[in-house]
Design an enzyme around this catalytic site. Structure first.
Site, PDB file in Angstrom:
ATOM      1  N   ASN A 172      -1.532  11.588   2.249  1.00 13.29           N
ATOM      2  CA  ASN A 172      -2.702  10.974   2.883  1.00 13.29           C
ATOM      3  C   ASN A 172      -2.418  10.549   4.323  1.00 13.29           C
ATOM      4  OD1 ASN A 172      -1.055   9.158   1.247  1.00 13.29           O
ATOM      5  ND2 ASN A 172      -2.343   7.524   2.065  1.00 13.29           N
ATOM      6  N   HIS A 219       1.472  15.058  -3.801  1.00 15.67           N
ATOM      7  CA  HIS A 219       1.670  13.740  -3.187  1.00 15.67           C
ATOM      8  C   HIS A 219       1.302  12.597  -4.127  1.00 15.67           C
ATOM      9  CE1 HIS A 219       2.433  10.794  -0.201  1.00 15.67           C
ATOM     10  NE2 HIS A 219       1.202  10.324  -0.294  1.00 15.67           N
ATOM     11  N   HIS A 239      -1.968   2.087  -5.849  1.00 14.35           N
ATOM     12  CA  HIS A 239      -2.550   3.440  -5.959  1.00 14.35           C
ATOM     13  C   HIS A 239      -2.791   3.818  -7.418  1.00 14.35           C
ATOM     14  CE1 HIS A 239      -1.907   4.000  -1.739  1.00 14.35           C
ATOM     15  NE2 HIS A 239      -0.602   3.983  -1.826  1.00 14.35           N
TER      16      HIS A 239
HETATM   17 FE   LIG Z   1       0.689   8.323   0.393  1.00 19.30          FE
END
Ligand SMILES: [Fe+2]
Ligand SMILES: *[C@@H]1O[C@H](CO)[C@@H](O)[C@H](O)[C@H]1NC(C)=O
Ligand SMILES: *[C@@H]1O[C@H](CO)[C@@H](O)[C@H](O)[C@H]1NC(C)=O
Ligand SMILES: *[C@@H]1O[C@H](CO)[C@@H](O)[C@H](O)[C@H]1NC(C)=O
Ligand SMILES: *[C@@H]1O[C@H](CO)[C@@H](O)[C@H](O)[C@H]1NC(C)=O
Ligand SMILES: *[C@@H]1O[C@H](CO)[C@@H](O)[C@H](O)[C@H]1NC(C)=O
Length: 469
Positions: free
Chosen positions: A237, A322, A332
């Site tokens: 990201n 990722h 996350h």
């Molecule tokens: Fe990341």
């Protein structure tokens, strides 16, 4: 008397053996949240005048030199670098025989590109594809002709085959802090032959205006490794650099210009999913931030790619992504879930060996589990042990500016074998078609200490072996 002592000793020995056996049994089924954790202190970026960021001396000297594989077979190598003063030459001279740039007999002409990002203009970014290389061969190479010449060397990977040993480094979310430098130094000391990099490189986007000079400093920082061995890139990201408020509407602009992959040489083409074959491994790179829904190009590609994998020729099927599919960290949390739902059943069907992710700034390794039985009405949505399933590791613990992800969910879920809030890196040492040693090294230890190690057995050749129970 001596007989009794002898008997007692034998008894003791027996007890010890039994205890050890019990311990092994316990460990075999354990979920471990390590007590060891990184001291909570700020992760600080190295200052702009740090030694690792130094611009090489000489007018228009090539800087930020890095290499990656140019094709799936490992007989091409893409050399990339930046010149800052003027365009200069895009030629790479190379040679098996001579480290002296004057005497290098092979020559290839590259291309160049540059980009603007808000008020930043990049240097001249050169890419050069060295082709028809021999396997397992040391090449010297040089660039910067006409101004300042710099030379480096790399060794090509061995010819793909079922029993070709190879040692990978596994690094993610590195950034450019003092901790990042420790991670890279420890990896260098552990000595891998290529790096599987699972995304989030420079963290330039954490600076005002996505300060792209931080892309330059990062590339100078990792040059000491990336100029000498291929790094296999995954997009994270922090590679998006999508900033409508700055008028930057093209995702992946700096990354796409700077980091070519085997599928992407022209900056206009941007597939971030691709595969490479190295030694006895077939490495599939997936893109968490490109579309992967049904019928999308990535979905179509992965389906076809898994059918192309020849496990008899390259037994080890390794997938890089990722955003992790199995992470029990509160940070996350479940971000990788939609991709897991989309692709997990294919990897289980393909008997993939290992899935490596970054993104979460901590370390975690799973047992072999799958969660593919659910079908919207049957309620079977719990991960279960499955010997066809890959082991999942999360190594987003390279040490970037955002710090450690120090909040694991409680209790530790059954699928999680080992987790720890520390920075570090991993290595995967493939020995032959059946055995590979996977190890994670935390930065607080000496470089060679293994904090979490496991012998993985190959899912194609030993499909019923219970290696991580
Ligand atoms: Fe990341
Ligand atoms: C980074 O690590 C290298 C190798 O260990 C060392 O030579 C260098 O001084 C370090 N730089 C900083 C800024 O910590
Ligand atoms: C870009 O703009 C910022 C903020 O106005 C300024 O601080 C910086 O110096 C500018 N950079 C360049 C290369 O002009
Ligand atoms: C590099 O060259 C090889 C051999 O010609 C070719 O197959 C490969 O596609 C090239 N790689 C890129 C990224 O252009
Ligand atoms: C840790 O994560 C939980 C959610 O799992 C959250 O409720 C809690 O506030 C978090 N704690 C910290 C210190 O961030
Ligand atoms: C593969 O390597 C492992 C670990 O070194 C070893 O135990 C095993 O015997 C090897 N297998 C073959 C077929 O050489």
């Amino acid at each position: 008397m001596s007989n009794m002592l002898g008997a007692r000793r034998r008894l003791c020995l027996l007890q010890v053996v039994l205890l050890l056996f019990a311990a092994v049994l316990l460990v075999a089924d354990a979920c471990l949240t390590s007590e060891y954790r990184r001291k909570l202190e700020a992760t600080v970026e190295m200052p702009l005048d740090a030694d690792v960021f130094r611009v090489p001396e000489g007018y228009n000297a090539p800087q930020q030199v890095h290499i990656t594989l140019g094709d799936q077979e490992g007989t091409s190598m893409i050399v990339s670098w930046v010149t800052a003063n003027e365009l200069g030459s895009s030629t790479v001279m190379y040679s098996e025989a001579s480290p002296d740039p004057e005497k290098m007999e092979l020559c290839v002409e590259g291309t160049h590109t540059r980009y603007d990002y808000f008020n930043y203009t990049s240097g001249f970014i050169h890419h050069c594809n060295l082709t028809n290389l021999k396997y397992s061969t040391k090449y010297y190479y040089a660039m910067g002709f006409g101004h300042t010449v710099r030379s480096f060397c790399f060794t090509t990977p061995p010819m793909p085959g079922p029993d070709v040993p190879f040692k990978f480094g596994i690094i993610g979310d590195l950034g450019q802090t003092f901790d990042s430098n420790t991670t890279l130094s420890h990896y260098e000391a552990n000595g891998g032959d290529a790096v599987l990099y699972v995304g989030d490189l420079s963290y330039a986007d954490n600076h005002p205006l996505h300060d792209n000079t931080r892309w330059d400093t990062w590339a100078r920082f990792v040059e000491r490794s990336a100029a000498h061995q291929p790094w296999v890139w995954t997009a994270g990201n922090h590679e998006l650099d999508l900033a409508p408020e700055l008028g930057e509407l093209a995702p992946f602009k700096p990354f796409a210009h700077r980091y070519p992959t085997p599928r992407r040489f022209a900056p206009a083409a941007t597939p971030f999913w691709y595969s490479v074959r190295i030694a006895s491994a077939h490495v599939v790179v997936l893109a968490s931030y490109s579309a992967y829904g049904k019928y999308t190009p990535q979905w179509e590609w992965l389906r076809a790619e898994l059918a192309r994998v020849d496990r008899a020729a390259t037994p080890w099927l390794i997938v890089l992504v990722h955003s992790p599919w199995y992470s029990s960290n509160a940070y996350h949390y479940m971000e990788g879930e939609t991709m897991r739902v989309q692709f997990e059943r294919w990897l289980v069907a393909a008997k993939a060996d290992l899935v490596v992710a970054g993104h979460v700034h901590a370390y975690e390794r799973s047992h072999r589990v799958s969660n593919v039985a659910y079908d919207i009405i049957n309620g079977r949505c719990t991960p279960v042990r499955n010997r066809d399933a890959p082991v999942y590791v999360t190594v987003g613990d390279g040490g970037n500016i955002e710090g450690i992800a120090d909040n694991f969910t409680q209790p530790q879920p059954g699928y999680s074998a080992f987790r720890e809030d520390s920075f570090g890196h991993a290595t995967l040492e493939i020995r032959n078609r059946t055995h590979a040693y996977y190890a994670w090294h935390r930065n607080q230890d000496g470089d060679n200490v293994v904090a979490d190690g496991v012998w993985l057995t190959n899912r194609y050749w030993m499909p019923t072996d219970d290696d991580t129970s």
